[in-house]
Design a protein around this motif. Structure first.
Motif, PDB file in Angstrom:
ATOM      1  N   LEU A   9      52.491  34.576  17.818  1.00 50.01           N
ATOM      2  CA  LEU A   9      51.116  34.314  18.215  1.00 50.01           C
ATOM      3  C   LEU A   9      50.046  35.642  18.114  1.00 50.01           C
ATOM      4  O   LEU A   9      50.455  36.702  18.036  1.00 50.01           O
ATOM      5  CB  LEU A   9      51.005  34.042  19.792  1.00 50.01           C
ATOM      6  N   SER A  10      48.882  35.223  17.942  1.00 48.51           N
ATOM      7  CA  SER A  10      47.844  36.033  17.762  1.00 48.51           C
ATOM      8  C   SER A  10      47.528  36.776  19.335  1.00 48.51           C
ATOM      9  O   SER A  10      48.091  36.107  20.351  1.00 48.51           O
ATOM     10  CB  SER A  10      46.464  35.617  17.353  1.00 48.51           C
ATOM     11  N   THR A  11      46.902  37.880  19.247  1.00 49.93           N
ATOM     12  CA  THR A  11      46.512  38.229  20.687  1.00 49.93           C
ATOM     13  C   THR A  11      45.434  37.190  21.010  1.00 49.93           C
ATOM     14  O   THR A  11      44.733  36.870  19.936  1.00 49.93           O
ATOM     15  CB  THR A  11      46.040  39.915  20.440  1.00 49.93           C
ATOM     16  N   ALA A  12      45.097  37.548  22.198  1.00 50.96           N
ATOM     17  CA  ALA A  12      43.944  36.358  22.598  1.00 50.96           C
ATOM     18  C   ALA A  12      43.324  37.095  24.083  1.00 50.96           C
ATOM     19  O   ALA A  12      44.175  37.323  24.749  1.00 50.96           O
ATOM     20  CB  ALA A  12      44.644  35.056  22.960  1.00 50.96           C
ATOM     21  N   TYR A  13      42.066  36.404  24.164  1.00 51.95           N
ATOM     22  CA  TYR A  13      41.477  36.925  25.526  1.00 51.95           C
ATOM     23  C   TYR A  13      41.374  35.469  26.264  1.00 51.95           C
ATOM     24  O   TYR A  13      40.881  34.399  25.986  1.00 51.95           O
ATOM     25  CB  TYR A  13      39.984  37.113  24.937  1.00 51.95           C
ATOM     26  N   LEU A  14      42.185  35.732  27.381  1.00 52.51           N
ATOM     27  CA  LEU A  14      42.343  34.534  28.294  1.00 52.51           C
ATOM     28  C   LEU A  14      42.598  33.169  27.588  1.00 52.51           C
ATOM     29  O   LEU A  14      41.722  32.427  27.532  1.00 52.51           O
ATOM     30  CB  LEU A  14      41.015  34.564  29.198  1.00 52.51           C
ATOM     31  N   GLN A  39      35.646  35.139  15.034  1.00 48.91           N
ATOM     32  CA  GLN A  39      35.364  33.780  15.616  1.00 48.91           C
ATOM     33  C   GLN A  39      36.887  33.182  15.705  1.00 48.91           C
ATOM     34  O   GLN A  39      36.995  32.062  15.662  1.00 48.91           O
ATOM     35  CB  GLN A  39      34.596  33.061  14.629  1.00 48.91           C
ATOM     36  N   THR A  40      37.481  33.828  16.619  1.00 50.42           N
ATOM     37  CA  THR A  40      38.877  33.306  16.946  1.00 50.42           C
ATOM     38  C   THR A  40      39.096  33.774  18.544  1.00 50.42           C
ATOM     39  O   THR A  40      38.348  34.283  19.264  1.00 50.42           O
ATOM     40  CB  THR A  40      40.298  33.827  16.280  1.00 50.42           C
ATOM     41  N   TYR A  41      40.238  33.119  19.072  1.00 52.89           N
ATOM     42  CA  TYR A  41      40.570  33.525  20.328  1.00 52.89           C
ATOM     43  C   TYR A  41      41.054  34.797  20.665  1.00 52.89           C
ATOM     44  O   TYR A  41      41.258  35.274  21.992  1.00 52.89           O
ATOM     45  CB  TYR A  41      41.657  32.677  20.846  1.00 52.89           C
ATOM     46  N   ARG A  42      40.914  35.587  19.570  1.00 49.14           N
ATOM     47  CA  ARG A  42      41.320  36.960  19.616  1.00 49.14           C
ATOM     48  C   ARG A  42      40.271  37.772  20.597  1.00 49.14           C
ATOM     49  O   ARG A  42      40.677  38.580  21.316  1.00 49.14           O
ATOM     50  CB  ARG A  42      41.394  37.636  18.319  1.00 49.14           C
ATOM     51  N   ASN A  43      38.888  37.379  20.516  1.00 53.15           N
ATOM     52  CA  ASN A  43      38.268  38.016  21.343  1.00 53.15           C
ATOM     53  C   ASN A  43      37.217  37.087  22.270  1.00 53.15           C
ATOM     54  O   ASN A  43      36.237  37.504  22.782  1.00 53.15           O
ATOM     55  CB  ASN A  43      37.247  39.022  20.657  1.00 53.15           C
ATOM     56  N   ARG A  44      37.555  35.922  22.279  1.00 53.27           N
ATOM     57  CA  ARG A  44      36.745  34.688  22.987  1.00 53.27           C
ATOM     58  C   ARG A  44      37.761  33.715  23.776  1.00 53.27           C
ATOM     59  O   ARG A  44      38.777  33.520  23.416  1.00 53.27           O
ATOM     60  CB  ARG A  44      35.944  34.134  22.061  1.00 53.27           C
ATOM     61  N   CYS A  45      37.221  33.098  24.742  1.00 58.35           N
ATOM     62  CA  CYS A  45      37.633  32.305  25.452  1.00 58.35           C
ATOM     63  C   CYS A  45      36.575  31.165  25.947  1.00 58.35           C
ATOM     64  O   CYS A  45      35.563  31.243  25.889  1.00 58.35           O
ATOM     65  CB  CYS A  45      38.445  32.777  26.803  1.00 58.35           C
ATOM     66  N   SER A  57      32.557  35.883  24.906  1.00 56.54           N
ATOM     67  CA  SER A  57      33.099  36.579  23.699  1.00 56.54           C
ATOM     68  C   SER A  57      33.054  38.147  23.872  1.00 56.54           C
ATOM     69  O   SER A  57      32.017  38.441  24.391  1.00 56.54           O
ATOM     70  CB  SER A  57      32.406  36.427  22.388  1.00 56.54           C
ATOM     71  N   ILE A  58      33.956  38.927  23.702  1.00 55.82           N
ATOM     72  CA  ILE A  58      34.005  40.150  23.852  1.00 55.82           C
ATOM     73  C   ILE A  58      33.613  41.034  22.733  1.00 55.82           C
ATOM     74  O   ILE A  58      34.003  40.720  21.525  1.00 55.82           O
ATOM     75  CB  ILE A  58      35.465  40.945  24.119  1.00 55.82           C
ATOM     76  N   PRO A  59      32.373  41.720  22.713  1.00 58.10           N
ATOM     77  CA  PRO A  59      32.023  42.297  21.597  1.00 58.10           C
ATOM     78  C   PRO A  59      32.750  43.357  21.018  1.00 58.10           C
ATOM     79  O   PRO A  59      33.339  44.295  21.777  1.00 58.10           O
ATOM     80  CB  PRO A  59      30.499  42.952  22.081  1.00 58.10           C
ATOM     81  N   ASP A  79      26.751  45.108  28.213  1.00 58.46           N
ATOM     82  CA  ASP A  79      27.599  45.167  29.467  1.00 58.46           C
ATOM     83  C   ASP A  79      28.495  43.894  29.748  1.00 58.46           C
ATOM     84  O   ASP A  79      28.262  43.022  30.581  1.00 58.46           O
ATOM     85  CB  ASP A  79      26.352  45.324  30.565  1.00 58.46           C
ATOM     86  N   TRP A  80      29.371  43.668  28.654  1.00 53.47           N
ATOM     87  CA  TRP A  80      30.177  42.357  28.660  1.00 53.47           C
ATOM     88  C   TRP A  80      30.966  42.078  29.844  1.00 53.47           C
ATOM     89  O   TRP A  80      30.873  40.860  30.242  1.00 53.47           O
ATOM     90  CB  TRP A  80      30.814  42.216  27.191  1.00 53.47           C
ATOM     91  N   GLN A  81      31.335  43.198  30.310  1.00 49.39           N
ATOM     92  CA  GLN A  81      32.418  42.864  31.427  1.00 49.39           C
ATOM     93  C   GLN A  81      31.440  42.433  32.927  1.00 49.39           C
ATOM     94  O   GLN A  81      32.135  41.454  33.542  1.00 49.39           O
ATOM     95  CB  GLN A  81      33.131  44.105  31.915  1.00 49.39           C
ATOM     96  N   THR A  82      30.186  42.806  32.976  1.00 51.86           N
ATOM     97  CA  THR A  82      29.484  42.273  34.053  1.00 51.86           C
ATOM     98  C   THR A  82      28.984  41.053  33.757  1.00 51.86           C
ATOM     99  O   THR A  82      29.339  40.001  34.679  1.00 51.86           O
ATOM    100  CB  THR A  82      28.205  43.111  34.278  1.00 51.86           C
ATOM    101  N   LEU A  83      28.950  40.612  32.409  1.00 49.76           N
ATOM    102  CA  LEU A  83      28.329  39.302  32.135  1.00 49.76           C
ATOM    103  C   LEU A  83      29.709  38.409  32.356  1.00 49.76           C
ATOM    104  O   LEU A  83      29.274  37.017  32.764  1.00 49.76           O
ATOM    105  CB  LEU A  83      27.706  39.227  30.668  1.00 49.76           C
ATOM    106  N   HIS A  84      30.699  38.638  31.805  1.00 52.27           N
ATOM    107  CA  HIS A  84      31.729  37.770  31.892  1.00 52.27           C
ATOM    108  C   HIS A  84      32.168  37.567  33.333  1.00 52.27           C
ATOM    109  O   HIS A  84      32.546  36.475  33.601  1.00 52.27           O
ATOM    110  CB  HIS A  84      32.922  38.576  30.937  1.00 52.27           C
TER     111      HIS A  84
END
Length: 205
Positions: A9-14, A39-45, A57-59, A79-84
């Motif tokens: 599997l690839s790495t994936a964010y949530l 544009q994959t689940y590697r940095n998005r959920c 999406s994690i920048p 400030d992606w962590q606060t936004l997420h």
């Protein structure tokens, strides 16, 4: 003895529920040596918000050349962590189990992370613990284009290729916004966890 299914599997964010059905089936190999793909689940959920499906999406830092996945850095210009975390709270604070798991997941949005792969791996380990599933995860040490001894899903579990995953069938479960949108399949694993609690792993079998 039960049959052990082996996946790469690839790495994936949530990661989506489909991804966790593979983790729950047996030994899995997580790719870290590939060239990072956008544009994959590697940095998005995808989560279920009051307005429908919401992508998070994690920048990541832009690089002028191809970058190995394990070396991809998280951008510090947002400030992606606060936004997420705010988005997750808005989406799930009325679910039956949000308060139960909130303290387990909030720290991941308070600590500073340098590498995407490290963040994904740490939060994935926590979710595996919360789901109480048994799986043996290893990581690639070099890149291979093909694997003869594993089912290669590195690019199959993708937000762009949902129709190609014919072996996965989403099992409906209770969702807070189902009366508004109907059942939304294959969202991030946290959607299942917050809505179903310790019964979530039953949906991964």
């Amino acid at each position: 003895m039960p049959i052990v299914h082996s996946y790469i599997l690839s790495t994936a964010y949530l990661a989506p529920i489909e991804y966790y059905t593979k983790l729950a089936q047996g030994d899995c190999l997580i790719e870290r040596e590939e060239h990072y793909q956008k544009q994959t689940y590697r940095n998005r959920c995808h989560i279920a918000s009051p307005n429908g499906v919401l992508p998070l999406s994690i920048p990541v830092e832009k690089t002028g050349e191809k970058c190995c996945t394990k070396d991809m850095r998280i951008s510090k210009h947002s400030d992606w962590q606060t936004l997420h975390w705010r988005a997750i709270m808005t989406a799930y604070n009325s679910t039956p189990f949000f308060e139960y798991y909130e303290d387990d997941l909030r720290p991941f949005y308070e600590k500073e992370w340098q590498f995407l792969f490290d963040f994904n791996n740490e939060i994935q380990q926590k979710i595996i613990e919360l789901l109480d599933i048994n799986t043996n995860i290893c990581f690639t040490t070099d890149y291979k284009h093909e694997y003869a001894d594993a089912i290669d899903l590195r690019n199959s579990i993708s937000p762009r290729q949902q129709q190609n995953n014919s072996d996965f069938e989403a099992k409906p479960y209770y969702q807070v916004f189902d009366q508004k949108f109907g059942f939304l399949p294959n969202l991030s694993i946290i959607d299942l966890l917050f809505n179903m609690g310790n019964e979530a792993k039953l949906w991964l079998a």
